[in-house]
Design a protein around this motif. Structure first.
Motif, PDB file in Angstrom:
ATOM      1  N   GLN A 113      -9.210  -5.356   2.345  1.00 41.11           N
ATOM      2  CA  GLN A 113      -9.738  -3.993   2.424  1.00 41.11           C
ATOM      3  C   GLN A 113      -8.999  -3.293   3.556  1.00 41.11           C
ATOM      4  OE1 GLN A 113     -14.069  -3.205   2.134  1.00 41.11           O
ATOM      5  NE2 GLN A 113     -13.859  -1.988   4.013  1.00 41.11           N
ATOM      6  N   THR A 123      -7.890   0.128   5.645  1.00 41.89           N
ATOM      7  CA  THR A 123      -8.157   1.524   5.991  1.00 41.89           C
ATOM      8  C   THR A 123      -6.834   2.191   6.293  1.00 41.89           C
ATOM      9  OG1 THR A 123     -10.303   0.926   6.934  1.00 41.89           O
ATOM     10  CG2 THR A 123      -9.407   3.069   7.522  1.00 41.89           C
ATOM     11  N   THR A 124      -6.505   3.219   5.548  1.00 39.50           N
ATOM     12  CA  THR A 124      -5.231   3.927   5.683  1.00 39.50           C
ATOM     13  C   THR A 124      -5.496   5.396   5.996  1.00 39.50           C
ATOM     14  OG1 THR A 124      -5.075   4.602   3.366  1.00 39.50           O
ATOM     15  CG2 THR A 124      -4.323   2.371   3.917  1.00 39.50           C
ATOM     16  N   VAL A 174      -8.988  -1.398  -8.359  1.00 37.24           N
ATOM     17  CA  VAL A 174      -9.742  -0.152  -8.553  1.00 37.24           C
ATOM     18  C   VAL A 174     -11.157  -0.505  -8.994  1.00 37.24           C
ATOM     19  CG1 VAL A 174      -9.893   2.004  -9.835  1.00 37.24           C
ATOM     20  CG2 VAL A 174      -7.651   1.109  -9.150  1.00 37.24           C
ATOM     21  N   LEU A 179       0.824  -1.215   0.000  1.00 40.02           N
ATOM     22  CA  LEU A 179       0.000   0.000   0.000  1.00 40.02           C
ATOM     23  C   LEU A 179       0.855   1.260   0.000  1.00 40.02           C
ATOM     24  CD1 LEU A 179      -2.724  -1.100   2.584  1.00 40.02           C
ATOM     25  CD2 LEU A 179      -3.084  -0.684   0.151  1.00 40.02           C
ATOM     26  N   SER A 203      -5.099   7.836   4.188  1.00 40.90           N
ATOM     27  CA  SER A 203      -5.634   8.517   3.011  1.00 40.90           C
ATOM     28  C   SER A 203      -6.990   7.958   2.567  1.00 40.90           C
ATOM     29  CB  SER A 203      -4.638   8.429   1.845  1.00 40.90           C
ATOM     30  OG  SER A 203      -4.426   7.067   1.472  1.00 40.90           O
ATOM     31  N   LYS A 206      -8.536   1.362   0.797  1.00 43.81           N
ATOM     32  CA  LYS A 206      -7.937   0.846  -0.426  1.00 43.81           C
ATOM     33  C   LYS A 206      -8.119  -0.666  -0.482  1.00 43.81           C
ATOM     34  CE  LYS A 206      -4.459   4.495  -0.947  1.00 43.81           C
ATOM     35  NZ  LYS A 206      -3.018   4.821  -1.123  1.00 43.81           N
ATOM     36  N   PRO A 261      -3.142  -3.564  -6.452  1.00 38.97           N
ATOM     37  CA  PRO A 261      -4.267  -2.676  -6.123  1.00 38.97           C
ATOM     38  C   PRO A 261      -5.486  -2.997  -6.985  1.00 38.97           C
ATOM     39  CG  PRO A 261      -2.234  -1.432  -6.418  1.00 38.97           C
ATOM     40  CD  PRO A 261      -1.942  -2.823  -6.890  1.00 38.97           C
ATOM     41  N   ALA A 284     -15.032   3.075  -3.124  1.00 38.09           N
ATOM     42  CA  ALA A 284     -13.969   2.722  -2.185  1.00 38.09           C
ATOM     43  C   ALA A 284     -13.936   1.233  -1.895  1.00 38.09           C
ATOM     44  CB  ALA A 284     -14.154   3.505  -0.881  1.00 38.09           C
ATOM     45  N   THR A 285     -15.113   0.627  -1.660  1.00 33.24           N
ATOM     46  CA  THR A 285     -15.145  -0.762  -1.203  1.00 33.24           C
ATOM     47  C   THR A 285     -15.690  -1.747  -2.235  1.00 33.24           C
ATOM     48  OG1 THR A 285     -17.377  -0.595  -0.259  1.00 33.24           O
ATOM     49  CG2 THR A 285     -15.519   0.085   1.136  1.00 33.24           C
TER      50      THR A 285
END
Length: 242
Positions: A84, A86-87, A103, A65, A89, A92, A101, A161-162
């Protein structure tokens, strides 16, 4: 008293129309099938997906990431297992097997929506929604709005996002939402039932009730109830003489 009677008449006319709208809209919301309103049965249970033989080690997720991981979840997305994360930013997605990654673009959103949709119809349209409107006011945005070609125009909002379904809409809900708007008198956002307009109308209804009580006592005379009171008084007089 003349002023109260005149105001009561005109307030009654205006507020009576609103109370009629309240009654009709409330009745229609109750009559519409809540299973259809919620779209119950429009989304199928997710298919069981086997874990890949090898998944990206947790120690390598942060490196893939390129930033710290605040929360990590392994989940199924369509036919793929993903991390999944959570960062700082935001959220992701990583392919759990390759660490690449993921998208959620229009094509993937359409495929995920089609996999989640329980009906036989295909996708009619896909567009990205980035600002809340009446239909998407509770959706997790940005999202892909995926509409299907069924009679009820079932629409799934897929989170960018998810990749998950964040909202379901159909024509039954859209009709219900019109009556909801009328009932709460929020003609713009259709969210609040505690706004100046409805408070003003409710205050007017309270005044209408109080003025009606005043007029009730001022409008009736004893002779209006003579058929009831006269026999009682004659009975009392008879007992007093006896």
């Amino acid at each position: 008293m003349f002023l109260i009677r005149t105001l009561h008449k005109w307030f009654g006319l205006v507020l009576g129309l609103q109370m009629l709208l309240w009654s009709i809209s409330g009745a229609m919301m109750a009559l519409l099938d809540h299973h259809k309103v919620s779209g119950e049965g429009s989304i199928r249970e997710p298919a069981q997906v086997m874990l890949p033989a090898q998944t990206l080690p947790l120690s390598q997720v942060g490196a893939a990431l390129g930033e710290p991981v605040l929360k990590l979840q392994l989940k199924t997305l369509g036919q793929t297992q993903v991390y999944q994360a959570t960062t700082p930013s935001g959220v992701k997605l990583l392919d759990a097997a390759t660490g690449q990654p993921m998208v959620i673009d229009a094509a993937r959103a359409g495929a995920l929506a089609a996999a989640a949709y329980a009906g036989p119809e295909g996708v009619a349209s896909i567009r990205k929604v980035e600002k809340h409107d009446v239909e998407s006011r509770t959706a997790d945005l940005p999202a892909w709005r995926v509409e299907f070609a069924d009679a009820g125009k079932t629409t799934l909002f897929m989170s960018v996002a998810t990749g998950e379904v964040s909202l379901l809409r159909n024509d039954t809900w859209r009709l219900w939402d019109i009556f909801w708007m009328i009932h709460i008198m929020d003609y713009t956002k259709r969210e609040s039932f505690n706004h100046p307009l409805i408070i003003t109308v409710a205050s007017g209804v309270t005044w209408l009730t109080l003025s009606g009580v005043i007029l009730l006592f001022r409008s009736f005379r004893r002779q209006d109830f003579a058929y009831l009171l006269d026999p009682i008084e004659r009975l009392r007089e008879g007992r007093a003489k006896g």
